[in-house]
Every structure is written in structure tokens, then in C-alpha cells.
Design a protein around this motif. Structure first.
Motif, PDB file in Angstrom:
ATOM      1  N   LEU A 106       0.878  -1.506   0.126  1.00 38.76           N
ATOM      2  CA  LEU A 106       0.153  -0.082   0.090  1.00 38.76           C
ATOM      3  C   LEU A 106       0.695   1.388  -0.375  1.00 38.76           C
ATOM      4  CD1 LEU A 106      -3.422  -0.011   0.154  1.00 38.76           C
ATOM      5  CD2 LEU A 106      -2.971   0.709   2.532  1.00 38.76           C
ATOM      6  N   ASP A 107       0.818   2.649  -0.989  1.00 36.38           N
ATOM      7  CA  ASP A 107       0.979   3.619  -0.936  1.00 36.38           C
ATOM      8  C   ASP A 107       2.643   3.504  -1.760  1.00 36.38           C
ATOM      9  OD1 ASP A 107      -0.539   5.494   0.540  1.00 36.38           O
ATOM     10  OD2 ASP A 107       0.344   4.135   2.731  1.00 36.38           O
ATOM     11  N   ASP A 108       2.758   2.426  -2.522  1.00 46.62           N
ATOM     12  CA  ASP A 108       4.220   2.045  -3.270  1.00 46.62           C
ATOM     13  C   ASP A 108       3.668   3.534  -4.047  1.00 46.62           C
ATOM     14  OD1 ASP A 108       6.212   0.470  -2.088  1.00 46.62           O
ATOM     15  OD2 ASP A 108       5.409  -1.518  -3.526  1.00 46.62           O
ATOM     16  N   ASN A 109       4.584   3.159  -5.027  1.00 50.16           N
ATOM     17  CA  ASN A 109       4.569   4.132  -6.268  1.00 50.16           C
ATOM     18  C   ASN A 109       4.962   3.283  -7.432  1.00 50.16           C
ATOM     19  OD1 ASN A 109       6.842   5.073  -8.765  1.00 50.16           O
ATOM     20  ND2 ASN A 109       6.404   6.701  -7.328  1.00 50.16           N
ATOM     21  N   LEU A 110       4.115   3.384  -7.953  1.00 53.34           N
ATOM     22  CA  LEU A 110       3.310   2.682  -8.825  1.00 53.34           C
ATOM     23  C   LEU A 110       4.400   2.026  -9.824  1.00 53.34           C
ATOM     24  CD1 LEU A 110       1.261   1.039 -10.820  1.00 53.34           C
ATOM     25  CD2 LEU A 110       0.367   2.997 -11.461  1.00 53.34           C
ATOM     26  N   LEU A 111       5.500   3.702 -10.531  1.00 55.70           N
ATOM     27  CA  LEU A 111       5.976   3.311 -11.617  1.00 55.70           C
ATOM     28  C   LEU A 111       7.411   2.892 -10.670  1.00 55.70           C
ATOM     29  CD1 LEU A 111       7.935   3.865 -13.744  1.00 55.70           C
ATOM     30  CD2 LEU A 111       8.430   5.380 -13.073  1.00 55.70           C
ATOM     31  N   LYS A 112       7.818   2.661  -9.479  1.00 53.79           N
ATOM     32  CA  LYS A 112       8.644   1.589  -9.236  1.00 53.79           C
ATOM     33  C   LYS A 112       8.280   0.470  -9.322  1.00 53.79           C
ATOM     34  CE  LYS A 112      10.036   1.072  -4.610  1.00 53.79           C
ATOM     35  NZ  LYS A 112       9.637   1.710  -3.350  1.00 53.79           N
ATOM     36  N   VAL A 113       7.100  -0.284  -8.856  1.00 55.96           N
ATOM     37  CA  VAL A 113       7.031  -1.191  -9.151  1.00 55.96           C
ATOM     38  C   VAL A 113       6.586  -1.720 -10.182  1.00 55.96           C
ATOM     39  CG1 VAL A 113       4.998  -2.604  -8.163  1.00 55.96           C
ATOM     40  CG2 VAL A 113       5.219  -1.048  -6.482  1.00 55.96           C
ATOM     41  N   LEU A 114       6.577  -1.389 -10.718  1.00 51.65           N
ATOM     42  CA  LEU A 114       5.977  -1.933 -12.820  1.00 51.65           C
ATOM     43  C   LEU A 114       7.686  -1.984 -12.878  1.00 51.65           C
ATOM     44  CD1 LEU A 114       3.607   0.596 -14.185  1.00 51.65           C
ATOM     45  CD2 LEU A 114       3.095  -1.253 -13.083  1.00 51.65           C
ATOM     46  N   ARG A 115       8.770  -1.575 -12.477  1.00 50.78           N
ATOM     47  CA  ARG A 115      10.049  -1.205 -13.127  1.00 50.78           C
ATOM     48  C   ARG A 115      10.391  -2.731 -12.150  1.00 50.78           C
ATOM     49  NH1 ARG A 115      13.397   4.183 -11.927  1.00 50.78           N
ATOM     50  NH2 ARG A 115      15.122   2.966 -12.567  1.00 50.78           N
ATOM     51  N   ARG A 116      10.495  -2.442 -11.005  1.00 51.02           N
ATOM     52  CA  ARG A 116      10.706  -3.266 -10.682  1.00 51.02           C
ATOM     53  C   ARG A 116      10.747  -5.543 -10.779  1.00 51.02           C
ATOM     54  NH1 ARG A 116       9.415  -2.361  -4.844  1.00 51.02           N
ATOM     55  NH2 ARG A 116       7.223  -3.952  -5.089  1.00 51.02           N
ATOM     56  N   SER A 117       9.404  -5.577 -11.864  1.00 52.18           N
ATOM     57  CA  SER A 117       8.939  -6.182 -12.268  1.00 52.18           C
ATOM     58  C   SER A 117       9.346  -6.609 -13.268  1.00 52.18           C
ATOM     59  CB  SER A 117       7.480  -6.383 -11.889  1.00 52.18           C
ATOM     60  OG  SER A 117       7.422  -6.706 -10.795  1.00 52.18           O
ATOM     61  N   LYS A 118      10.138  -5.057 -14.097  1.00 50.58           N
ATOM     62  CA  LYS A 118      10.935  -5.164 -15.851  1.00 50.58           C
ATOM     63  C   LYS A 118       9.336  -4.813 -16.246  1.00 50.58           C
ATOM     64  CE  LYS A 118      14.909  -7.661 -13.934  1.00 50.58           C
ATOM     65  NZ  LYS A 118      14.693  -6.661 -13.287  1.00 50.58           N
ATOM     66  N   VAL A 119       8.553  -4.361 -16.122  1.00 52.28           N
ATOM     67  CA  VAL A 119       7.135  -4.144 -17.151  1.00 52.28           C
ATOM     68  C   VAL A 119       7.597  -2.821 -18.395  1.00 52.28           C
ATOM     69  CG1 VAL A 119       4.918  -3.251 -17.478  1.00 52.28           C
ATOM     70  CG2 VAL A 119       5.329  -4.572 -15.327  1.00 52.28           C
ATOM     71  N   PRO A 120       7.812  -3.063 -19.348  1.00 51.19           N
ATOM     72  CA  PRO A 120       8.386  -2.899 -20.313  1.00 51.19           C
ATOM     73  C   PRO A 120       7.155  -1.375 -20.642  1.00 51.19           C
ATOM     74  CG  PRO A 120       6.622  -4.298 -21.415  1.00 51.19           C
ATOM     75  CD  PRO A 120       7.378  -4.002 -20.054  1.00 51.19           C
ATOM     76  N   ILE A 121       7.230  -0.606 -19.222  1.00 48.93           N
ATOM     77  CA  ILE A 121       6.710   1.063 -19.683  1.00 48.93           C
ATOM     78  C   ILE A 121       7.530   2.298 -19.839  1.00 48.93           C
ATOM     79  CG2 ILE A 121       7.017   1.363 -16.652  1.00 48.93           C
ATOM     80  CD1 ILE A 121       4.218   2.521 -17.108  1.00 48.93           C
ATOM     81  N   HIS A 122       7.499   3.224 -20.537  1.00 48.55           N
ATOM     82  CA  HIS A 122       8.011   3.954 -20.797  1.00 48.55           C
ATOM     83  C   HIS A 122       8.289   4.893 -19.653  1.00 48.55           C
ATOM     84  CE1 HIS A 122       7.954   5.507 -25.004  1.00 48.55           C
ATOM     85  NE2 HIS A 122       6.422   4.162 -25.393  1.00 48.55           N
ATOM     86  N   TYR A 123       9.059   5.326 -19.447  1.00 48.21           N
ATOM     87  CA  TYR A 123       9.528   6.576 -18.483  1.00 48.21           C
ATOM     88  C   TYR A 123      11.055   7.637 -18.741  1.00 48.21           C
ATOM     89  CZ  TYR A 123      13.118   3.364 -16.684  1.00 48.21           C
ATOM     90  OH  TYR A 123      14.349   2.703 -16.637  1.00 48.21           O
TER      91      TYR A 123
ATOM     92  N   GLN B 227       9.358  12.688 -12.464  1.00 50.93           N
ATOM     93  CA  GLN B 227       9.024  13.735 -11.546  1.00 50.93           C
ATOM     94  C   GLN B 227       7.599  14.706 -12.484  1.00 50.93           C
ATOM     95  OE1 GLN B 227      12.070  15.752 -11.342  1.00 50.93           O
ATOM     96  NE2 GLN B 227      12.261  16.601 -12.507  1.00 50.93           N
ATOM     97  N   GLY B 228       6.336  13.697 -13.134  1.00 51.26           N
ATOM     98  CA  GLY B 228       5.507  14.034 -13.538  1.00 51.26           C
ATOM     99  C   GLY B 228       5.708  15.486 -14.973  1.00 51.26           C
ATOM    100  N   GLU B 229       6.779  15.336 -15.156  1.00 53.39           N
ATOM    101  CA  GLU B 229       7.024  16.323 -15.812  1.00 53.39           C
ATOM    102  C   GLU B 229       6.814  16.207 -17.287  1.00 53.39           C
ATOM    103  OE1 GLU B 229      10.045  19.655 -15.158  1.00 53.39           O
ATOM    104  OE2 GLU B 229      10.345  18.356 -13.352  1.00 53.39           O
ATOM    105  N   CYS B 230       7.344  15.189 -17.552  1.00 52.14           N
ATOM    106  CA  CYS B 230       7.394  14.583 -18.776  1.00 52.14           C
ATOM    107  C   CYS B 230       6.084  13.750 -19.926  1.00 52.14           C
ATOM    108  CB  CYS B 230       8.549  13.896 -19.837  1.00 52.14           C
ATOM    109  SG  CYS B 230       8.844  11.861 -19.103  1.00 52.14           S
ATOM    110  N   GLY B 231       5.041  13.303 -19.189  1.00 56.73           N
ATOM    111  CA  GLY B 231       3.935  12.821 -19.902  1.00 56.73           C
ATOM    112  C   GLY B 231       4.493  11.045 -20.044  1.00 56.73           C
ATOM    113  N   SER B 232       6.066  10.650 -20.061  1.00 56.70           N
ATOM    114  CA  SER B 232       5.814   9.477 -21.002  1.00 56.70           C
ATOM    115  C   SER B 232       5.798   8.069 -20.156  1.00 56.70           C
ATOM    116  CB  SER B 232       7.562   9.098 -20.266  1.00 56.70           C
ATOM    117  OG  SER B 232       8.482  10.382 -21.607  1.00 56.70           O
ATOM    118  N   CYS B 233       5.431   8.652 -18.506  1.00 53.96           N
ATOM    119  CA  CYS B 233       4.552   7.104 -18.229  1.00 53.96           C
ATOM    120  C   CYS B 233       3.392   6.675 -18.280  1.00 53.96           C
ATOM    121  CB  CYS B 233       5.255   7.280 -17.062  1.00 53.96           C
ATOM    122  SG  CYS B 233       4.679   8.356 -15.629  1.00 53.96           S
ATOM    123  N   LYS B 234       2.807   7.669 -18.729  1.00 53.06           N
ATOM    124  CA  LYS B 234       1.596   7.993 -19.406  1.00 53.06           C
ATOM    125  C   LYS B 234       0.485   6.017 -19.637  1.00 53.06           C
ATOM    126  CE  LYS B 234       0.373  11.598 -20.347  1.00 53.06           C
ATOM    127  NZ  LYS B 234      -0.275  12.770 -21.707  1.00 53.06           N
TER     128      LYS B 234
END
Ligand SMILES: Cc1cc2nc3c(=O)[nH]c(=O)nc-3n(C[C@H](O)[C@H](O)[C@H](O)COP(=O)(O)OP(=O)(O)OC[C@H]3O[C@@H](n4cnc5c(N)ncnc54)[C@H](O)[C@@H]3O)c2cc1C
Ligand code: FES
Length: 368
Positions: A17-34, A38-45
């Protein structure tokens, strides 16, 4: 314990609970853009199909209200509040290389223009002995230098060299603008000298070369944004790309111009390569005058079917990306990496790290 599911990839991950979503996705090697984290570029939509996250600390330009209302969220700014089901955007377009933790030695530090340095590093593989460092042209890495027993200074820099140079020569090159009081860049020539150690974590970033694309390629750089744009242009040409590859390199003054010889050499070797040096104030004869984005947009380029890559100052990257999309270039054909300066506190919060482990101050790392 909340579960994060991505049905299209048949993925299910456990999170706190309260984990950062991008951190969880990266930890699991999910192919997400980023990119900026820090909420500026919009890549991780990504699309929140069901469940609850708490969004915090992002710019409206990165996630406009209208997109938020359609269910889009920014993974880097989402705290997990229960089970979540997600859909990635354009997942076909992603290339994911495993994140590596390298120790390197400085083998070159040369001034390209006043206060702009080429930093060349030799990789000593320590995490997966013998496995080369693989990245895609246009990506970046986090460089860190240990400055005391309990302090490490880290910043993001884009690779100016090509993936081939890393894979076959174990070498990386970066272009770094030095500010004498810059926490990292100010170390060039002091803690960062020939023979000193630099830690490299990466690769990161989704504004990388798309080798399967068959249209024209435009690369637009402001200042040291030339680093990833050179890497992309050289990689595309070396890969045998036949369509036009056009690079616009923007600088504020003629004194800041660098890279001219390398660009001229590429133009001699590849008939489909053209470049423009664009200088805002006092352009020399033969160079273009004005702001790089205005010059690109003012040229009679047909952008239909093209991809445009951009890198450098956030002001240039944000304005030109928006103008290109307004002109009808699909969102998926604009690949932008803005060189945002870090916001230490926000980033620590976004990635769920305690303040003492921010980019600015981190636990010391053993040199190998
Ligand atoms: C994805 C990504 C890729 C990047 N790639 C590159 C790259 O290839 N090359 C590159 O050069 N940078 C790149 N950057 C930017 C880089 O990460 C740093 O933010 C930048 O180099 C500033 O770090 P610093 O140590 O110089 O300054 P910091 O100490 O972080 O200072 C923050 C800001 O304050 C400014 N500043 C500091 N002191 C002064 C002063 N005395 N007067 C005026 N302004 C001051 C700095 O210029 C900087 O903009 C990238 C950033 C990102 C996010
Ligand atoms: S907005 Fe999330 S990575 Fe930039």
C-alpha cells in the motif's frame, strides 16, 4: 497486499500500500515508457482500467485534465491505494533493456566548447560479468560520483556514443555542460578526472531510436541535447536507414557551437544525411539564424510519416513537441527527452525512497 494486473501482458504483481506505481512496474521489468520520473514529461502515461491510485505532484502539461478524465494516469506520480488493473499505451513500441549497475573509469575529458565537455568512460563490468551493456540510441543513464564517505552526487546524462561502441569497445561518451556550482557538473576536472571512478546506472528513457520505422527521421537538439541526437542519427545511418535523416543542432551563440566536424563527416559519408547548425544570436555565415524549433517548423519539411526526436532544454522540447502535435504529427511519432533538472525531494517521494537516498545524498557504494 494490493495486486497490480496488466491483463494484456498476463502480468500480476504484488505491491505494498502507498508504493510508487512506476517503482513497482520497473521492479517487475514491465515495459513501460518513462523519462523524468517526476511528473513533467508525460512518458509514463498508462490507462487505469480499475482500482485506485492517488496522483500527486505532476504538471498539467504532462497529464491534462481531459486525459485524466479519460482514465489516464502517470505511473511515476501514482501511489497505490488498492488492487489496480492497468493497460499500457502503445506497448508494441517499447524496447526494454535490463537496467545495469556499472563501474567505469574516466578515459577522456575534453572541452568541446566553452564549459561543454565530452566525458569518455571505460566500462568495468561488475554486475553481470562479461555481459555487454546494451542500450538503445537516445537513452540516458544516471552517473554518480562518490564525493565523501556518505555522499554520492548523481545526475542523468544521455549517451552521445552509439550502442555499438558500448557493446564492442566497452566505452560510453557523454556531453556535459559544466556549471561551476553545479552539484555534479562542477565536479568535472575536480573529482571527475582521468582515471577516476564513475558509477553508471541504466539505461533509462523511452525517447530512443525506433529501428522499424520507415519514414524520414528528424533529430532536433538544443545545446547538449546534441548528445542523444547524434547517437540516434549515427545509429540510424549505420543501420542502413535509407530515408532522409535530418539533424537540427541549436545553440544560443556561435561560441557554444560544437559537433560541426562530426556532422560534416556524417554528411560526407551518407547521402541521405543533412544537418543544420542553428544559432540564436550572431549566427556565422553558413549557419541558420534563430531558435532551433522555429527553424525546423519554418522549413518546408513534409513531416507526414516522419518521426521527430527532440532533446535538450525543457522549454524547447515542450514547445516544439506541442507545435508538432498541433500540426498533426501523431503523439506516437514525437519522441522527446527534456533535460529537466532534478527536484530531489519530489523524486525521493515519487520513487518511494527516504529523503536520505535521494539523488543528492545516497549511501556510499563500494568501488570494485
Ligand atoms: C533524461 C535526462 C537527460 C539528460 N542529459 C543530459 C546531457 O546529456 N547533458 C547535460 O549536460 N545534461 C543532461 N541532463 C541534465 C543533467 O541531468 C543535470 O540536470 C544538469 O547537468 C545540471 O546538473 P548540475 O550538476 O550542473 O547542476 P545542479 O547542481 O543540479 O543545479 C541545478 C540547476 O541549477 C543551475 N545552476 C547551478 N549553479 C548555477 C549558477 N551558479 N548559476 C546559474 N545556474 C546554476 C544548473 O545549471 C542546473 O540547471 C539530462 C537530464 C535528464 C533528465
Ligand atoms: S511524467 Fe512520469 S516519467 Fe515523466
Amino acid at each position: 497486499m494490493p495486486t497490480i494486473s496488466i491483463p494484456a501482458l498476463a502480468l500480476h504483481m504484488q505491491a505494498d500500500l502507498d508504493d510508487n506505481l512506476l517503482k513497482v512496474l520497473r521492479r517487475s521489468k514491465v515495459p513501460i515508457h518513462y523519462s523524468c520520473k517526476q511528473g513533467e514529461c508525460g512518458s509514463c502515461k498508462c490507462v487505469l482500467e480499475s482500482g485506485a491510485v492517488e496522483l500527486h505532484g505532476y504538471k498539467d502539461t504532462a497529464l491534462p485534465e481531459v486525459q485524466r478524465a479519460q482514465g489516464l494516469i502517470l505511473a511515476c506520480c501514482s501511489r497505490i491505494k488498492g488492487d489496480v488493473q492497468l493497460r499500457l499505451v502503445d506497448s508494441d513500441d517499447y524496447i526494454v533493456h535490463p537496467e545495469r549497475h556499472l563501474v567505469t573509469t574516466v578515459i577522456g575529458l575534453t572541452e568541446l566548447a566553452p564549459e561543454v565537455f565530452s566525458l569518455r568512460l571505460k566500462i568495468r563490468y561488475v554486475d553481470r560479468e562479461g555481459e555487454p551493456f546494451i542500450f538503445s540510441a537516445g537513452q540516458y543513464a544516471q552517473l554518480s560520483v562518490q564525493t565523501g564517505p556518505h555522499t554520492t552526487i548523481a545526475r542523468d546524462f544521455s549517451m552521445a556514443s552509439t550502442p555499438v561502441e558500448a557493446e564492442y569497445d566497452d566505452e560510453l561518451e557523454f556531453h556535459i555542460r559544466r556549471t561551476p556550482t553545479g552539484a555534479f557538473s562542477g565536479l568535472l576536472g575536480r573529482a571527475v578526472v582521468l582515471g577516476s571512478a564513475v558509477f553508471v546506472d541504466g539505461p533509462m528513457g523511452s525517447s530512443h531510436f525506433r529501428p522499424r520505422h520507415e519514414g524520414a527521421l528528424y533529430a532536433v537538439a538544443a545545446g547538449t541535447g546534441l548528445a542523444p541526437m547524434l547517437s540516434i542519427a549515427k545509429t540510424a545511418l549505420d543501420n542502413g536507414k535509407l530515408e532522409p535523416v535530418v539533424l537540427y543542432a541549436g545553440f544560443k551563440t556561435p561560441q557554444e557551437v560544437y559537433g560541426r566536424d562530426e556532422l560534416a563527416d556524417l554528411a560526407r559519408r551518407f547521402a541521405n544525411f543533412r544537418f543544420h547548425i542553428v544559432v540564436e544570436q550572431g549566427a556565422h555565415a553558413g549557419d541558420r539564424s534563430g531558435r532551433v524549433g522555429d527553424v525546423l517548423l519554418g522549413d518546408p519539411n513534409s513531416l507526414d510519416g516522419s518521426k521527430v526526436y527532440l532533446a535538450g532544454s525543457p522549454a524547447m522540447v515542450e514547445a516544439v513537441s506541442a507545435a508538432l502535435i498541433e500540426r498533426g504529427l501523431p503523439y506516437g511519432d514525437v519522441h522527446a527527452d527534456a533535460f529537466y533538472a532534478p527536484r530531489a525531494v519530489d523524486e525521493a517521494a515519487a520513487l518511494g525512497a527516504p529523503a536520505a537516498e535521494t539523488e543528492h545524498v545516497a549511501a556510499p557504494r563500494a568501488e570494485v
